[in-house]
Write a protein that holds these residues in place. Structure first.
Motif, mmCIF file in Angstrom:
data_model
loop_
_atom_site.group_PDB
_atom_site.id
_atom_site.type_symbol
_atom_site.label_atom_id
_atom_site.label_comp_id
_atom_site.label_asym_id
_atom_site.label_seq_id
_atom_site.Cartn_x
_atom_site.Cartn_y
_atom_site.Cartn_z
ATOM 1 N N ALA A 40 0.853 -1.192 0.000
ATOM 2 C CA ALA A 40 0.000 0.000 0.000
ATOM 3 C C ALA A 40 0.885 1.237 0.000
ATOM 4 C CB ALA A 40 -0.892 0.010 1.238
ATOM 5 N N MET A 42 0.867 3.624 1.904
ATOM 6 C CA MET A 42 1.246 4.120 3.218
ATOM 7 C C MET A 42 2.464 3.429 3.825
ATOM 8 S SD MET A 42 0.360 1.460 5.294
ATOM 9 C CE MET A 42 0.227 2.220 6.900
ATOM 10 N N ARG A 68 0.544 -7.338 -4.158
ATOM 11 C CA ARG A 68 -0.204 -8.074 -3.138
ATOM 12 C C ARG A 68 -0.138 -9.559 -3.472
ATOM 13 N NH1 ARG A 68 -5.104 -4.052 -1.063
ATOM 14 N NH2 ARG A 68 -3.631 -2.534 -0.216
ATOM 15 N N MET A 91 -1.066 2.414 -6.836
ATOM 16 C CA MET A 91 -2.030 3.014 -5.930
ATOM 17 C C MET A 91 -1.773 4.519 -5.881
ATOM 18 S SD MET A 91 -2.648 2.084 -1.952
ATOM 19 C CE MET A 91 -3.433 0.514 -2.073
ATOM 20 N N TRP A 160 -9.124 -0.887 8.302
ATOM 21 C CA TRP A 160 -7.999 -1.283 7.473
ATOM 22 C C TRP A 160 -6.729 -1.486 8.295
ATOM 23 C CZ3 TRP A 160 -3.098 -0.267 5.584
ATOM 24 C CH2 TRP A 160 -2.753 -0.965 4.417
ATOM 25 N N ASN A 212 -10.098 4.047 -1.057
ATOM 26 C CA ASN A 212 -10.206 3.721 0.356
ATOM 27 C C ASN A 212 -9.609 4.863 1.175
ATOM 28 O OD1 ASN A 212 -10.467 2.427 2.773
ATOM 29 N ND2 ASN A 212 -8.817 0.943 2.422
ATOM 30 N N VAL A 214 -8.517 5.834 4.787
ATOM 31 C CA VAL A 214 -8.298 5.230 6.102
ATOM 32 C C VAL A 214 -7.969 6.335 7.096
ATOM 33 C CG1 VAL A 214 -7.044 3.481 7.407
ATOM 34 C CG2 VAL A 214 -7.348 3.204 4.945
ATOM 35 N N ASP A 235 -4.805 8.272 5.453
ATOM 36 C CA ASP A 235 -4.082 7.433 4.489
ATOM 37 C C ASP A 235 -5.086 7.005 3.441
ATOM 38 O OD1 ASP A 235 -2.993 5.218 3.138
ATOM 39 O OD2 ASP A 235 -3.550 3.880 4.798
ATOM 40 N N THR A 236 -4.947 7.495 2.218
ATOM 41 C CA THR A 236 -5.925 7.070 1.208
ATOM 42 C C THR A 236 -5.237 6.302 0.089
ATOM 43 O OG1 THR A 236 -6.010 8.714 -0.560
ATOM 44 C CG2 THR A 236 -6.938 9.358 1.604
ATOM 45 N N GLY A 237 -6.009 5.437 -0.535
ATOM 46 C CA GLY A 237 -5.455 4.666 -1.638
ATOM 47 C C GLY A 237 -6.503 4.432 -2.709
HETATM 48 N N1 SER Z 1 -3.837 1.767 3.092
HETATM 49 C C1 SER Z 1 -5.137 1.761 2.469
HETATM 50 C C2 SER Z 1 -5.249 0.670 1.415
HETATM 51 O O1 SER Z 1 -4.270 0.132 1.016
HETATM 52 C C3 SER Z 1 -5.381 3.084 1.842
HETATM 53 O O2 SER Z 1 -4.254 3.543 1.185
HETATM 54 O O3 SER Z 1 -6.311 0.369 0.985
#
Ligand code: SER
Length: 878
Positions: A40, A42, A68, A91, A160, A212, A214, A235-237
Motif C-alpha cells: 500500500a 502508506m 499483493r 495506488m 484497514w 479507500n 483510512v 491514508d488514502t489509496g
Molecule cells: N492503506 C489503504 C489501502 O491500502 C489506503 O491507502 O487500501
C-alpha cells in the motif's frame, strides 16, 4: 483519459492543496521485515504514523507501485480469474500526518471524483465503519451522496490494517456502480451483496471499490492489542487501474491503456487468440505476473526458495505454466519486458535502468523451470493415472510433496493442474510432509554443530562490546555461566554476525585458571562465550576475569573482512552495479562472497578484479568506521545488506573513496595490512548468484608458495626448468601422440597377417565369402582401421566381421564389399545389429561399414561362428 493523464491529474489536484509530491518507494520494503512486498502507498510512512520519525512535510501525495502476493493482502490466486485483481498494481494516495482529518479527506475525494474526473455522482456508493457516525455525517454534509447510499460495515470491510501488526484504523470506501448492463439484470446495487449492513458490499461484476480513505488512529501490537497513536492521520489509496477501467469505459483492468501493449504482445507471441471464458485467464495471468516480476527484480528481489524470493518464484512459475495454455513452452516471459518498459518506463525510470538484469533473471528462471516442468508433468500424469486406477480423485499429500520437493512445483500449481482434471489435493497431508521436512532440516543443522545453547539465559543488561578498540579486558565480571555458555559485563570478543565468525581466545580467573573460548555468538543483548562446560564449571556470577582474544586469529579475520569490502566494491566497479551482496563468510583462513550476477565471471575478469583489489591494498588506504543515523547513511550512498533490519543508529565503514558499507564488523586500520589478496575460486551457487573465494595475508602467501612448489616439482619431474615448462609439456604431449600413432601402425601391420589368415579361412554363405574372426588390437580406432583394410582386401561379394574386446567390452566391426551391397542387397548396419545380438548388444551404421558394441565378451567365439549364418539369413530376406 490515459494512465499517464490520470497519475498527473491526481498528483496535481493534491499538490494544489498543499501536498508534497513524494516518489514511489521501492516495491521491496528492505527496511521492514514484517512485509514481503510494499502492499500500500502508506508503507513508506509507517514510522511517521507510529510517531517514530517525522518528515519535512505534513501532507503528501504519490503514486506507489504495490504487490499483493503472499502476506496479509494476497491476491495471487484471484489473478486471472478476476477482471479487477492484480498482484502488481499502482495506488494513488494522499496523506495527512497529524494534519487534516476526515472532513478534508472526504470533501476532496468527492471533489476529485465528481468534478475533476467527472464521475457521475449517482454511480457512487460509500461505506463507513460501523461506529463511525462522524464519517457518515461528513459524507452527508459535505458531499452530494444521498443518505441511503452510505452503508455501514464491520471490521472485515471497514477497518484497514497494514499487516498482522502496525498502523490501522477505521476506513471509508468509495465504490462505483458499473451499472445493470454489466450484470444483465436490473438490480438495485444497494441490495447487491446485502445492503442491511450485515454483509459486504460486493458484487465484483457490478460494484467496484475504487478508493479507500483510512483514518489511522491505532497501532496493532504483536499481542493483537490496539494502542491509540499520539496523532491521527489520513491514508488514502485509489486503485489506479480500476479507476482507469471506469474512465476508459472498458470491461476489465486488462483492457486499459496501461495493459494494452502487453496483452497485444502476448497475442503476437501466443498461438491462441484472446477468448472470453477460455484463454482470457492465461492472458491476464501472464500480463499481470510479468509486471510483478519486473518491478520486484528491478528493486533488487530475486526468485529463490525462501520468503519473498519464493513468492516471486511462484509468480514466475504460475505465469510460465499458464503460458503453456497459450502454446508458449519456450521461455517467453522475458520477451515481454521491453514492451512493459516502453509503457511504464516514463513513470518509473528505474525500470529501463535495469532492463538487462530483469530479462536475464526472468529468462534463466524460465529455463530452469522449463526443465523441471517437463519432468514434473510426466510425474503428475503418472500420479493421475495411478489415482485413476485406484479409483480416487484426490492427489495424496506425499505425491504433492514429491512434486514440490523434487520438481519445485509450488503446491498451488499442483492444485491448479489437479483442478483441470477435476481432482483435489490432500493439503493436510502435504502440510504434514512439509512439517517433517522442516524437522529434518532443523535436526541436520543441530548435528552440523551450530551453536544451540542459547536458550533461557535471561540476561537483561547488554554486554558492553569493547572489541573495536582492544583485544583484552582485565576486569570483566561474570553475569552467568551455565553449561559452558559464559556471559560477561563487557568483552572484546566479537560475536558471530554479518558473516564475520566469532572470536576465540581465553578467560583467565583471578586464581590463575585459563579457560579456552571456542566460539562467540550473540543472543539478543548478550554476547555468549562458548567454552568447554567442564573447564568453565568453576565460573560463578560475580567473579572477575581477564578476557583475551586470540589476536593473531582476529588479525587474519580483519584482513579478510576489509578485503571483503574492497572485493565488493571492485566487483561492482568491474561487473556492474547489478552486483549485490547475497551472503558472505569472513573467517581467519579465507573469505567467501556471494553476489548477484548472471553468468560465470570470466578468467580475464577475475584477473582484473584480483589485480584491482591488490592495487587498493598497495595504496594503503585508511579504513574509517563511524556512526550515524540510518537515513544519513543511506543519503551518503552506503551499501547495506538489504535482508538485514538496521537500527536507527548504524555503524558505517568507509575505505577512502572506494567503499562505504553499513557494517558492524571489525576492520584493519588501513588496506595495506591485507598484505596480499588472491582469488582462488569462482562458482555458481544458484540461478543468478555467483560465489568467489579468496585468501589474504599469510594465507595468500602460502597459496603462492604452494603453487610455486607445484611448478618446481612438475619441472623437476619433466626434467625441465620452470620457465621452459609450458613448452616442455607441449613437446611431451606431441611426442606421446606420435608414439601412439606409431604403435597403432605397428599393430595394424601385425593385424594384416591376421587379416590374411581370416580371408584365407573365409566361409561361403550362399555365394558370399564371409571372413570373420577375433583380433587383438589396442583401441577402437585401430579396429576400425583394420576393418578398412579388410574391406580393401576382400574382393567380389564378401562380408568381413571383426571382433575385439576392450576392458571386457566386446566390439564388432562389419564391412560389406560393394559387390555384396549392390549385387546381393546386404547392409553392414543391419548385419551388425544381428551379429551384435550374440554379444548382448546392438549397433548400426552405413551399408559398407558398421560398428556394434556388446556386454558379453565371453560369447565372441560363438558370434564368429554364427556370422555366416546371419549373412545367409539376410540373403534370404533381401
Ligand atoms: N492503506 C489503504 C489501502 O491500502 C489506503 O491507502 O487500501
Amino acid at each position: 483519459m490515459t494512465g499517464a493523464e490520470l497519475r498527473k491529474s491526481f498528483i496535481e489536484f493534491f499538490a494544489d492543496r498543499g501536498h508534497s509530491i513524494v516518489p514511489s518507494a521501492s516495491v521491496v520494503p528492505w527496511d521492514d521485515p514484517t512485509l514481503l512486498f510494499t502492499n500500500a502507498g502508506m508503507n513508506q510512512f509507517k514510522d511517521v504514523f507510529l510517531g517514530k520519525s517525522t518528515r519535512e512535510y505534513v501532507r503528501a501525495v504519490d503514486f506507489q507501485k504495490c504487490i499483493r502476493a503472499g502476506g496479509k493482502h494476497n491476491d495471487l490466486e484471484d489473478v486471472g480469474r478476476s477482471p479487477i485483481h492484480q498482484t502488481f498494481f499502482e495506488m494513488l494516495g494522499n496523506w495527512s500526518f497529524g494534519d487534516y482529518y476526515k472532513e478534508e479527506a472526504i470533501t476532496w475525494a468527492w471533489e476529485l471524483l465528481t468534478e475533476r474526473l467527472k464521475l457521475p455522482a449517482e454511480r457512487l456508493w460509500v461505506t463507513v465503519f460501523r461506529e463511525d457516525d462522524e464519517a457518515e455525517l461528513l459524507w452527508q454534509r459535505h458531499t452530494g451522496v444521498p443518505a441511503d447510499r452510505i452503508l455501514r460495515f464491520d471490521e472485515k470491510d471497514n477497518f484497514w490494517e497494514m499487516g498482522e501488526t502496525g498502523p490501522c484504523g477505521p476506513n471509508s470506501e468509495i465504490h462505483y456502480d458499473l451499472g445493470p448492463e454489466r450484470i444483465g439484470r436490473n438490480e438495485d446495487p444497494g441490495h447487491v451483496g446485502g445492503a442491511n449492513g450485515d454483509q459486504a458490499l460486493e458484487d465484483p461484476a457490478r460494484l467496484v471499490e475504487i478508493w479507500n480513505l483510512v483514518f489511522i488512529q491505532y497501532d496493532r501490537g504483536a499481542d493483537g492489542a490496539l494502542t491509540p497513536l499520539p496523532s491521527r492521520h489520513v491514508d488514502t489509496g485509489m486503485g489506479f487501474e480500476r479507476m482507469l477501467t471506469i474512465l476508459q469505459g472498458v470491461d476489465s483492468n486488462y483492457e486499459t491503456d496501461v495493459f494494452r501493449p502487453l496483452m497485444d504482445h502476448i497475442g503476437e507471441l501466443s498461438q491462441h487468440a484472446y477468448a472470453e471464458g477460455n484463454t482470457d485467464v492465461a492472458y491476464r495471468v501472464v500480463a499481470d505476473h510479468i509486471r510483478a516480476l519486473a518491478f520486484a527484480i528491478t528493486d533488487g528481489a530475486l526468485p529463490s526458495n525462501e520468503g519473498r524470493g519464493y513468492v516471486l518464484r511462484r509468480i514466475l512459475r504460475r505465469a510460465a505454466r499458464f503460458g503453456r495454455n497459450l502454446g508458449l513452452s519456450d521461455p517467453f516471459l522475458y520477451r515481454l519486458v521491453p514492451t512493459l518498459i516502453e509503457e511504464m518506463g516514463a513513470a518509473y525510470p528505474e525500470l529501463p535502468a535495469t532492463q538487462d538484469k530483469v530479462e536475464q533473471v526472468v529468462k534463466s528462471e524460465e529455463e530452469s523451470f522449463g526443465r523441471t516442468l517437463d519432468h514434473g508433468i510426466e510425474l503428475f500424469e503418472d500420479i493421475v493415472e495411478q489415482a485413476g486406477a485406484e479409483g480416487r480423485n484426490e492427489i495424496r499429500g506425499e505425491e504433492a510433496f514429491k512434486l514440490y520437493d523434487t520438481y519445485g512445483f509450488p503446491v498451488d500449481l499442483t492444485q491448479l493442474m489437479a483442478e483441470e482434471k477435476d481432482m483435489t489435493v490432500d493439503m493436510a497431508g502435504f502440510e504434514a510432509e512439509m512439517g517433517q521436512q522442516r524437522e529434518r532440516s532443523t535436526k541436520a543443522r543441530v548435528t552440523a554443530g551450530m551453536p544451540s545453547v542459547t536458550a533461557d539465559l535471561k540476561v537483561e543488561n547488554p554486554t558492553r562490546f569493547l572489541g573495536y578498540d582492544t583485544l583484552a579486558v582485565e576486569d570483566a565480571d561474570v553475569v552467568t555461566a551455565e553449561g559452558g555458555s559464559v556471559v560477561l559485563t563487557k568483552t572484546p570478543f566479537y560475536a558471530e554476525s554479518g558473516g564475520q565468525v566469532g572470536d576465540t581466545g581465553w578467560l583467565e580467573t583471578e586464581s590463575g585458571d585459563r579457560i579456552a573460548v571456542l566460539d562467540t555468538t550473540r543472543d539478543g543483548v548478550a554476547i555468549i562465550h562458548h567454552c568447554d562446560p567442564e573447564s568453565a564449571s568453576d565460573l560463578k556470577p560475580g567473579m572477575t576475569v581477564t578476557v583475551r582474544v586470540d589476536g593473531a586469529r582476529r588479525q587474519s579475520i580483519m584482513r579478510n573482512h576489509t578485503a571483503t569490502h574492497l572485493l565488493h566494491a571492485v566487483l561492482r566497479e568491474t561487473l556492474g552495479a547489478h552486483v549485490e551482496q547475497r551472503g558472505s563468510v569472513v573467517a581467519p583462513d579465507r573469505l567467501r562472497f556471494d553476489f548477484s550476477h548472471f553468468s560465470a565471471v570470466t578468467p580475464e575478469e577475475l584477473n582484473a578484479i584480483e589485480r584491482r583489489v591488490n592495487e587498493l591494498v598497495w595504496e594503503n588506504i585508511g579504513v574509517e568506521p563511524f556512526e550515524t543515523d540510518l537515513e544519513d547513511a543511506k543519503r551518503q550512498g552506503a551499501m547495506a545488506l538489504f535482508t538485514e533490519k538496521y537500527e536507527d543508529r548504524v555503524r558505517v565503514v568507509r575505505i577512502g573513496e572506494m567503499s562505504l558499507e553499513l557494517c558492524g564488523g571489525t576492520h584493519l586500520g588501513a588496506t595495506g595490512e591485507i598484505g596480499l589478496f588472491r582469488l582462488v575460486r569462482e562458482s555458481g551457487i544458484a540461478a543468478g548468484v555467483r560465489r568467489v573465494e579468496a585468501l589474504t595475508g599469510a594465507g595468500a602467501y602460502e597459496a603462492v608458495k604452494r603453487d610455486e612448489g607445484l611448478v618446481a616439482g612438475t619441472a623437476e619431474a619433466l626434467k625441465s626448468e620452470p620457465e621452459d615448462l609450458v613448452k616442455r609439456a607441449g613437446d611431451l604431449t606431441a611426442r606421446v601422440r606420435e608414439l601412439e600413432r606409431h604403435i597403432r601402425e605397428l599393430s595394424t601391420d601385425s593385424a594384416r597377417n591376421w587379416i590374411d589368415d581370416m580371408i584365407g579361412g573365409a566361409v561361403d554363405a550362399d555365394g558370399v565369402a564371409v571372413a570373420a574372426g577375433r583380433v587383438d588390437c589396442p583401441d577402437i580406432d585401430t579396429l576400425r582401421a583394420m576393418g578398412d583394410t579388410l574391406r580393401e582386401r576382400l574382393s567380389g561379394a564378401a562380408v568381413g566381421v571383426l571382433f575385439a574386446s576392450f576392458e571386457e567390452r566386446p566390439v564388432c566391426i562389419v564391412v560389406v564389399t560393394d559387390g555384396a551391397i549392390s549385387g546381393r542387397g546386404l547392409h553392414a548396419g543391419k548385419l551388425a545389429r544381428d551379429v551384435a545380438a550374440f554379444i548382448g548388444g546392438g549397433g548400426g551404421g552405413k551399408a559398407h561399414m558398421a560398428q556394434a558394441g556388446g556386454k558379453d565378451a565371453s560369447r565372441i567365439d560363438e558370434a564368429v561362428e554364427q556370422a555366416p549364418g546371419v549373412v545367409e539369413q539376410h540373403l534370404r530376406d533381401a
